[in-house]
Design a protein around this motif. Structure first.
Motif, PDB file in Angstrom:
ATOM      1  N   GLN A  30     -16.218  40.253 -38.163  1.00 27.84           N
ATOM      2  CA  GLN A  30     -16.457  41.346 -38.713  1.00 27.84           C
ATOM      3  C   GLN A  30     -17.262  41.544 -39.627  1.00 27.84           C
ATOM      4  O   GLN A  30     -18.095  42.387 -39.597  1.00 27.84           O
ATOM      5  CB  GLN A  30     -15.166  42.106 -39.307  1.00 27.84           C
ATOM      6  CG  GLN A  30     -14.628  41.419 -40.398  1.00 27.84           C
ATOM      7  CD  GLN A  30     -13.117  41.676 -40.493  1.00 27.84           C
ATOM      8  OE1 GLN A  30     -12.344  41.675 -39.534  1.00 27.84           O
ATOM      9  NE2 GLN A  30     -12.712  41.865 -41.732  1.00 27.84           N
ATOM     10  N   GLU A  31     -17.794  40.345 -40.230  1.00 27.75           N
ATOM     11  CA  GLU A  31     -19.045  40.320 -41.346  1.00 27.75           C
ATOM     12  C   GLU A  31     -20.208  40.571 -40.564  1.00 27.75           C
ATOM     13  O   GLU A  31     -21.058  41.175 -41.262  1.00 27.75           O
ATOM     14  CB  GLU A  31     -18.896  38.979 -42.280  1.00 27.75           C
ATOM     15  CG  GLU A  31     -20.005  39.000 -43.191  1.00 27.75           C
ATOM     16  CD  GLU A  31     -19.664  40.011 -44.050  1.00 27.75           C
ATOM     17  OE1 GLU A  31     -20.600  40.589 -44.760  1.00 27.75           O
ATOM     18  OE2 GLU A  31     -18.579  40.248 -44.590  1.00 27.75           O
ATOM     19  N   ARG A  34     -20.546  44.171 -40.401  1.00 28.21           N
ATOM     20  CA  ARG A  34     -20.905  44.918 -41.783  1.00 28.21           C
ATOM     21  C   ARG A  34     -22.311  44.596 -42.213  1.00 28.21           C
ATOM     22  O   ARG A  34     -22.989  45.426 -42.755  1.00 28.21           O
ATOM     23  CB  ARG A  34     -19.996  44.399 -42.668  1.00 28.21           C
ATOM     24  CG  ARG A  34     -18.655  44.917 -42.445  1.00 28.21           C
ATOM     25  CD  ARG A  34     -17.575  44.623 -43.454  1.00 28.21           C
ATOM     26  NE  ARG A  34     -16.297  45.120 -43.393  1.00 28.21           N
ATOM     27  CZ  ARG A  34     -15.264  44.565 -43.298  1.00 28.21           C
ATOM     28  NH1 ARG A  34     -15.142  43.144 -43.395  1.00 28.21           N
ATOM     29  NH2 ARG A  34     -14.091  45.259 -43.023  1.00 28.21           N
ATOM     30  N   ILE A 144     -13.286  47.390 -35.278  1.00 28.73           N
ATOM     31  CA  ILE A 144     -14.170  47.833 -36.512  1.00 28.73           C
ATOM     32  C   ILE A 144     -14.856  49.101 -36.216  1.00 28.73           C
ATOM     33  O   ILE A 144     -15.422  49.140 -34.917  1.00 28.73           O
ATOM     34  CB  ILE A 144     -15.114  46.863 -36.854  1.00 28.73           C
ATOM     35  CG1 ILE A 144     -15.820  47.069 -38.223  1.00 28.73           C
ATOM     36  CG2 ILE A 144     -16.192  46.345 -35.707  1.00 28.73           C
ATOM     37  CD1 ILE A 144     -16.517  45.872 -38.917  1.00 28.73           C
ATOM     38  N   GLY A 149     -18.101  50.905 -40.854  1.00 31.11           N
ATOM     39  CA  GLY A 149     -17.873  49.645 -41.035  1.00 31.11           C
ATOM     40  C   GLY A 149     -16.479  49.343 -41.325  1.00 31.11           C
ATOM     41  O   GLY A 149     -16.134  47.907 -41.850  1.00 31.11           O
ATOM     42  N   LYS A 150     -15.590  50.119 -41.235  1.00 34.81           N
ATOM     43  CA  LYS A 150     -14.076  49.767 -41.746  1.00 34.81           C
ATOM     44  C   LYS A 150     -13.431  49.330 -40.476  1.00 34.81           C
ATOM     45  O   LYS A 150     -13.641  49.801 -39.425  1.00 34.81           O
ATOM     46  CB  LYS A 150     -13.475  51.057 -42.149  1.00 34.81           C
ATOM     47  CG  LYS A 150     -14.061  51.644 -43.713  1.00 34.81           C
ATOM     48  CD  LYS A 150     -13.360  52.890 -43.861  1.00 34.81           C
ATOM     49  CE  LYS A 150     -13.831  53.397 -45.185  1.00 34.81           C
ATOM     50  NZ  LYS A 150     -13.144  54.590 -45.617  1.00 34.81           N
TER      51      LYS A 150
END
Length: 346
Positions: A30-31, A34, A144, A149-150
C-alpha cells in the motif's frame, strides 16, 4: 515504487495480445500506492489496475497509468471450530492458492481449481465454477482508494456480489454511489473455509468422474484432481493458446422463456435456479449457431468448447471484439437472447 516505461503487456494478458503500457507501476504494498498519489506527475493520471490479465481484451496500447498488482503472501490467520480464515495477497496466483490451501489441510476451494488469474481479481469477477462462487468462501478484503490513498475493508455485503459481478465492476455515477471501478485497488483477500467440510458435487462432469472411478465419497483432493482433469480437457492452456476462459456469461431467462426455447430446441442445456429463473448454457447456444471452430482473422472459437474464444496466433483485440459481436448477433437472431461478455475490453 517502481515506474517503468513502454512495458510490453503480451505476457501480462492471457489472450497474448501484443500491446504496451506507456507507463507501468508495480504495486507491491500500500505504500507504493501512497507514493504514487504523492507524486504530482502521476497522481492525477487515469489509472488501470492490472492483476493476472485473465479477464481483459486489449485493443491497443494502454494509455492510462497501469498499476500492476504484485502484493504477495499467504497465511492462515484464524483456525476456529467453525471455519478457517486464510489471508492472501492480491498478486498471488489463484490456482496456486487453491493448491496451497489443500496442502495446509484446509479444503473448500477445490471446485474453483484451475481458474486463471490472481487472488485480487477473484472478488472483482466473483469467480465461480462447479457449484461454488467466490462469495461462498469470502470473508473480507482490504483495498486502497486510488483518489484519497486511504485503505478500507469490505465484507461480502459491501462487495455487492452478483453473477460474475461486484462493486468493483461499477463506476459511481454520482456522489454517494458505491461503485469502485477504477477507484479501489485490492491489496489482500480473506477467505473463509467452513468446517466441517462438505463436498459440492452437483454437476454432470463430477458425477461422471464418480461413476468412472467408483468413488462415491471423494476427498477434496480427489475433487481438485478431477476438476483439473476436466477443465484441462475442455479448456485451452493460456500458456499455449491465448484465451480468457469463458468469454460470455451464461444467460438467465424466465421459466416461460425457457419453455418456449425448449419447444423449438429440445436439446438446449439449461439449469433451474433457486430463484425460479433458468440458466442457459452459453456455450451450447454458440455451438448451435455453428460457431465452434470458426475464426475472424486470427481470433477463433475453440474447437472443444464454444464458450472460449482463442488467439490462433497474432490476433488483435479488434479481431477478438469483432468475433464476439458476430457471435452475439447470431445468438440473438436465433434465440432472442443477448449474450454478455465476461472480459473487460480495454
Amino acid at each position: 515504487m517502481i515506474v517503468e516505461q513502454n512495458v510490453p503487456l503480451q505476457a501480462h494478458n492471457s489472450f497474448g495480445i501484443v500491446a504496451k503500457a506507456r507507463q507501468l507501476v508495480r504495486v507491491r504494498s500500500q505504500e507504493d500506492v501512497r507514493q504514487l498519489l504523492a507524486d504530482p506527475q502521476l497522481a492525477d493520471r487515469p489509472k488501470f489496475v492490472l492483476g493476472g490479465g485473465s479477464n481483459i481484451v486489449l485493443t491497443g496500447d494502454v494509455k492510462p497509468l497501469v498499476l500492476k498488482v504484485e502484493v504477495m503472501g499467504r497465511a492462515v490467520v484464524e483456525d476456529g471450530p467453525k471455519a478457517s480464515i486464510v489471508e492472501v495477497g492480491a498478486g498471488e496466483n489463484w490456482h496456486g492458492t487453491v493448491g496451497w490451501t489443500l496442502e495446509q489441510g484446509l479444503p473448500g476451494l477445490e471446485n474453483l481449481a484451475l481458474i486463471p488469474g490472481t487472488v485480487g481479481g477473484s472478488p472483482v469477477q466473483n469467480i465461480g465454477a462447479y457449484g461454488v462462487e467466490l462469495q461462498d468462501r469470502f470473508e473480507s478484503l482490504d483495498a486502497i482508494d486510488l483518489v484519497t490513498g486511504k485503505t478500507f475493508t469490505l465484507d461480502a455485503a459491501q462487495c455487492a456480489f452478483g453473477y460474475r459481478d461486484s462493486v468493483f465492476k461499477h463506476v459511481a455515477a454520482q456522489e454517494g454511489d458505491f461503485g469502485l471501478a477504477g477507484r479501489g485497488l485490492i491489496l489482500r483477500v480473506r477467505l473463509r473455509l467452513p468446517k466441517p467440510w462438505k463436498p459440492v458435487l452437483g454437476y454432470a462432469d463430477l458425477e461422471r468422474k464418480m461413476n468412472e472411478t467408483g468413488v462415491r465419497a471423494p476427498s477434496a483432493q480427489q475433487i481438485y484432481d478431477w476438476i483439473c482433469a476436466v477443465r484441462g480437457a475442455k479448456l485451452p492452456d493460456p500458456r499455449v493458446i491465448g484465451n480468457a476462459g469463458s468469454f460470455f456469461k451464461n444467460p438467465t431467462v424466465t421459466q416461460d422463456q425457457c419453455s418456449d426455447i425448449i419447444a423449438r430446441e429440445p436439446g438446449i442445456v439449461h439449469y433451474p435456479m433457486p430463484d425460479g429463473t433458468v440458466k442457459l448454457a452459453a456455450g451450447w447456444l454458440i455451438d448451435a449457431c455453428g460457431w465452434k471452430g470458426k475464426s475472424v482473422g486470427n481470433a477463433g472459437v475453440y474447437e472443444k468448447q464454444a464458450l472460449v474464444l482463442v488467439n490462433r496466433g497474432g490476433a488483435t483485440g479488434g479481431e477478438v471484439v469483432t468475433l464476439a459481436r458476430a457471435i452475439q448477433t447470431s445468438v440473438y437472431e436465433r434465440f432472442g437472447i443477448r449474450l454478455e461478455p465476461e472480459p473487460v475490453v480495454v
